[in-house]
Design a protein around this motif. Structure first.
Motif, PDB file in Angstrom:
ATOM      1  N   SER A   1       1.053  -1.432   0.022  1.00 13.77           N
ATOM      2  CA  SER A   1       0.249  -0.098   0.143  1.00 13.77           C
ATOM      3  C   SER A   1       0.906   1.341  -0.161  1.00 13.77           C
ATOM      4  O   SER A   1       2.146   1.062   0.052  1.00 13.77           O
ATOM      5  N   PRO A   2       0.294   2.405  -0.307  1.00 18.96           N
ATOM      6  CA  PRO A   2       1.247   3.228  -0.201  1.00 18.96           C
ATOM      7  C   PRO A   2       1.903   4.076   1.269  1.00 18.96           C
ATOM      8  O   PRO A   2       2.638   4.174   1.280  1.00 18.96           O
ATOM      9  N   ARG A   3       0.485   3.386   1.419  1.00 16.54           N
ATOM     10  CA  ARG A   3       0.733   3.884   3.732  1.00 16.54           C
ATOM     11  C   ARG A   3       1.551   2.843   3.951  1.00 16.54           C
ATOM     12  O   ARG A   3       2.874   3.529   4.329  1.00 16.54           O
ATOM     13  N   LEU A   4       2.037   1.698   3.330  1.00 22.44           N
ATOM     14  CA  LEU A   4       3.295   1.187   3.829  1.00 22.44           C
ATOM     15  C   LEU A   4       4.710   1.401   3.262  1.00 22.44           C
ATOM     16  O   LEU A   4       5.309   2.169   3.994  1.00 22.44           O
ATOM     17  N   LYS A   5       3.928   1.706   1.829  1.00 23.48           N
ATOM     18  CA  LYS A   5       5.741   2.506   1.511  1.00 23.48           C
ATOM     19  C   LYS A   5       6.169   3.911   1.918  1.00 23.48           C
ATOM     20  O   LYS A   5       7.624   4.051   1.855  1.00 23.48           O
ATOM     21  N   ALA A   6       5.010   4.894   2.410  1.00 20.68           N
ATOM     22  CA  ALA A   6       5.837   5.944   2.741  1.00 20.68           C
ATOM     23  C   ALA A   6       6.013   5.841   4.263  1.00 20.68           C
ATOM     24  O   ALA A   6       7.682   5.864   4.311  1.00 20.68           O
TER      25      ALA A   6
ATOM     26  N   ASP B   1      12.903 -14.302  -6.852  1.00 24.07           N
ATOM     27  CA  ASP B   1      12.615 -13.365  -7.226  1.00 24.07           C
ATOM     28  C   ASP B   1      11.127 -13.095  -6.776  1.00 24.07           C
ATOM     29  O   ASP B   1      10.982 -11.906  -7.351  1.00 24.07           O
ATOM     30  N   ALA B   2      10.413 -13.650  -6.478  1.00 28.76           N
ATOM     31  CA  ALA B   2       9.306 -13.332  -5.639  1.00 28.76           C
ATOM     32  C   ALA B   2       8.888 -12.104  -5.189  1.00 28.76           C
ATOM     33  O   ALA B   2       8.048 -11.821  -4.364  1.00 28.76           O
ATOM     34  N   MET B   3      10.235 -12.229  -4.213  1.00 26.73           N
ATOM     35  CA  MET B   3      10.523 -10.693  -3.124  1.00 26.73           C
ATOM     36  C   MET B   3      11.307  -9.946  -3.321  1.00 26.73           C
ATOM     37  O   MET B   3      11.012  -8.952  -2.830  1.00 26.73           O
ATOM     38  N   ARG B   4      12.063 -10.575  -4.129  1.00 32.11           N
ATOM     39  CA  ARG B   4      13.089  -8.790  -4.676  1.00 32.11           C
ATOM     40  C   ARG B   4      12.048  -8.024  -5.279  1.00 32.11           C
ATOM     41  O   ARG B   4      12.634  -6.470  -4.847  1.00 32.11           O
ATOM     42  N   HIS B   5      11.262  -8.176  -6.014  1.00 36.91           N
ATOM     43  CA  HIS B   5      10.246  -7.128  -6.331  1.00 36.91           C
ATOM     44  C   HIS B   5       9.949  -6.234  -5.363  1.00 36.91           C
ATOM     45  O   HIS B   5       9.717  -5.113  -5.748  1.00 36.91           O
ATOM     46  N   LEU B   6       9.358  -6.710  -4.334  1.00 36.59           N
ATOM     47  CA  LEU B   6       8.684  -6.056  -3.637  1.00 36.59           C
ATOM     48  C   LEU B   6      10.119  -5.447  -2.513  1.00 36.59           C
ATOM     49  O   LEU B   6       9.795  -3.921  -2.557  1.00 36.59           O
ATOM     50  N   GLN B   7      11.177  -5.744  -2.706  1.00 37.71           N
ATOM     51  CA  GLN B   7      11.757  -4.762  -1.835  1.00 37.71           C
ATOM     52  C   GLN B   7      12.482  -3.668  -2.685  1.00 37.71           C
ATOM     53  O   GLN B   7      12.985  -3.236  -2.414  1.00 37.71           O
ATOM     54  N   GLU B   8      12.764  -3.649  -3.957  1.00 39.44           N
ATOM     55  CA  GLU B   8      12.187  -2.692  -4.938  1.00 39.44           C
ATOM     56  C   GLU B   8      11.474  -1.533  -4.962  1.00 39.44           C
ATOM     57  O   GLU B   8      11.859  -0.502  -4.391  1.00 39.44           O
ATOM     58  N   ASP B   9      10.271  -1.884  -4.136  1.00 38.42           N
ATOM     59  CA  ASP B   9       8.767  -1.156  -4.706  1.00 38.42           C
ATOM     60  C   ASP B   9       9.532  -0.375  -3.107  1.00 38.42           C
ATOM     61  O   ASP B   9       8.583   0.323  -3.194  1.00 38.42           O
ATOM     62  N   LEU B  10       9.655  -1.295  -2.112  1.00 38.39           N
ATOM     63  CA  LEU B  10       9.877  -0.525  -0.509  1.00 38.39           C
ATOM     64  C   LEU B  10      11.139   0.250  -0.587  1.00 38.39           C
ATOM     65  O   LEU B  10      11.055   0.893   0.629  1.00 38.39           O
ATOM     66  N   GLY B  11      12.253   0.558  -1.765  1.00 37.62           N
ATOM     67  CA  GLY B  11      13.659   1.253  -1.645  1.00 37.62           C
ATOM     68  C   GLY B  11      14.463   0.203  -0.867  1.00 37.62           C
ATOM     69  O   GLY B  11      15.238   0.879  -0.387  1.00 37.62           O
ATOM     70  N   ARG B  12      14.175  -0.989  -1.058  1.00 37.44           N
ATOM     71  CA  ARG B  12      14.650  -1.863   0.208  1.00 37.44           C
ATOM     72  C   ARG B  12      15.682  -3.473  -0.355  1.00 37.44           C
ATOM     73  O   ARG B  12      15.766  -4.211  -0.084  1.00 37.44           O
ATOM     74  N   ILE B  13      16.756  -2.513  -1.446  1.00 34.51           N
ATOM     75  CA  ILE B  13      17.057  -3.596  -1.448  1.00 34.51           C
ATOM     76  C   ILE B  13      18.433  -4.400  -1.565  1.00 34.51           C
ATOM     77  O   ILE B  13      18.169  -5.399  -2.181  1.00 34.51           O
ATOM     78  N   ALA B  14      18.803  -3.930  -0.939  1.00 32.92           N
ATOM     79  CA  ALA B  14      20.565  -4.119  -0.046  1.00 32.92           C
ATOM     80  C   ALA B  14      19.803  -4.425   1.176  1.00 32.92           C
ATOM     81  O   ALA B  14      20.485  -4.446   2.139  1.00 32.92           O
ATOM     82  N   GLU B  15      18.797  -5.918   1.206  1.00 37.91           N
ATOM     83  CA  GLU B  15      18.211  -6.441   2.650  1.00 37.91           C
ATOM     84  C   GLU B  15      18.163  -7.637   2.289  1.00 37.91           C
ATOM     85  O   GLU B  15      18.999  -8.493   1.321  1.00 37.91           O
ATOM     86  N   PRO B  16      18.950  -8.763   3.386  1.00 44.01           N
ATOM     87  CA  PRO B  16      18.792 -10.000   3.437  1.00 44.01           C
ATOM     88  C   PRO B  16      17.192  -9.848   3.300  1.00 44.01           C
ATOM     89  O   PRO B  16      16.649 -10.103   2.991  1.00 44.01           O
ATOM     90  N   LEU B  17      17.381 -11.377   3.142  1.00 44.30           N
ATOM     91  CA  LEU B  17      15.789 -12.514   2.866  1.00 44.30           C
ATOM     92  C   LEU B  17      16.266 -13.996   2.741  1.00 44.30           C
ATOM     93  O   LEU B  17      16.900 -14.453   2.966  1.00 44.30           O
ATOM     94  N   ILE B  18      14.582 -14.246   4.013  1.00 41.09           N
ATOM     95  CA  ILE B  18      14.213 -15.324   4.462  1.00 41.09           C
ATOM     96  C   ILE B  18      13.249 -16.025   3.388  1.00 41.09           C
ATOM     97  O   ILE B  18      11.856 -15.734   3.036  1.00 41.09           O
ATOM     98  N   CYS B  19      13.774 -17.304   2.547  1.00 41.95           N
ATOM     99  CA  CYS B  19      13.246 -17.482   1.289  1.00 41.95           C
ATOM    100  C   CYS B  19      12.385 -19.400   1.544  1.00 41.95           C
ATOM    101  O   CYS B  19      13.111 -19.737   2.868  1.00 41.95           O
ATOM    102  N   TYR B  20      11.248 -19.075   1.535  1.00 40.73           N
ATOM    103  CA  TYR B  20      11.460 -21.276   1.405  1.00 40.73           C
ATOM    104  C   TYR B  20      11.114 -21.617   3.126  1.00 40.73           C
ATOM    105  O   TYR B  20      11.922 -22.185   3.636  1.00 40.73           O
TER     106      TYR B  20
END
Length: 269
Positions: A22-27, A47-66
């Motif tokens: 949501s715009p509220r969350l991203k803000a 890859d199903a998580m990285r596009h969310l990182q990009e939308d949040l402006g948080r691309i250089a963050e760890p990921l816990i997948c699966y």
């Protein structure tokens, strides 16, 4: 409480009714200093998580997948990888043969699908990822030659068939596998010894100078229980499972009502 990191589930927790941020969350996330990592923890593939990182402006963050079976640090390095052993993958494939059960296999950065149908199309829409198309028989031949396993298996079908399969899997592999029922038409399968909590602990020990007690975490389902119990402040969304709500320290609004954004505004606004 002064939090030094945020860890959150995605589906049913972070995303709104449109399965989006949501715009509220991203803000509010934009107002949180980059020194406070925002770590996504999900049953999803990378890859199903990285596009969310990009939308949040948080691309250089760890990921816990699966659900913790594949852990990636902020520099893109794999910190941990735990697979379902090949013989079990083969047994599950055999069990589903002759039944109207859709089987999806995941390994590392890859999602493997046999055909485009209702189930695979829905997953592509939900995750914004295109799978690798291959017959599962051929894929398992390749995996068998190297005894390669899967990080996740997803079984989808009519609820009566999925109920039957759940019983069979629990009977034969209940001591070796996590079996998650996110819906009555889904089973998500992962190795028994992994969890989001253990993955987060590994990330913190590897890259940060603080522990779990400095983390605020959000979740909604059974696979979030260990995480919510293990951090300093565990928050459940209103649509969460009763078992999760019973162990959380805070209950926020429904994911469709921006519950995560509300809590973040309270602590970081």
């Amino acid at each position: 409480m002064q939090f030094k990191a945020i860890c959150t589930d995605i589906d049913g927790t972070l995303l709104n009714s449109d399965r989006d941020l949501s715009p509220r969350l991203k803000a509010i996330v934009r107002n949180i200093p980059d020194s406070i990592p925002l770590i996504l923890a999900s049953s999803r593939m990378p890859d199903a998580m990285r596009h969310l990182q990009e939308d949040l402006g948080r691309i250089a963050e760890p990921l816990i997948c699966y659900n913790g079976g594949f852990v990636i640090d902020s520099e893109g390095q794999v910190l941990d990888s735990v697979e379902i052993p090949f013989p079990i993958v083969q047994s599950i494939y055999t069990l589903c043969q002759g039944e109207e059960i859709h089987l999806s296999l995941y390994r590392g950065e890859n999602w493997f699908e046999e055909k485009e149908d209702f189930w695979s199309t829905r997953e592509m829409t939900n995750t914004k990822v295109i799978p690798t198309w291959i017959t599962l028989e051929k894929l398992l031949e390749e995996w068998g030659s190297t005894q390669s396993g899967a990080h996740k298996i997803m079984c989808m079908g009519e609820s009566n068939l999925i109920n039957w399969l759940f019983g069979e899997l629990h009977l034969h592999f209940g001591d070796q596998l996590h079996l998650y029922r996110s819906k009555d038409t889904y089973i998500e399968i992962a190795p028994k010894r992994i969890s989001k909590a253990s993955a987060l602990k590994l990330i913190l020990e590897s890259k940060y100078d603080f522990g779990m007690e400095k983390v605020i975490a959000f979740g909604d389902n059974y696979n979030d229980i260990d995480l919510i119990q293990s951090v300093g402040w565990g928050v459940a969304v209103a649509n969460g499972r009763p078992e999760l709500k019973a162990v959380c320290k805070e209950l926020t609004l429904h994911h469709k009502e921006d519950g995560v954004a509300l809590s973040l505004e309270k602590y970081f606004g």
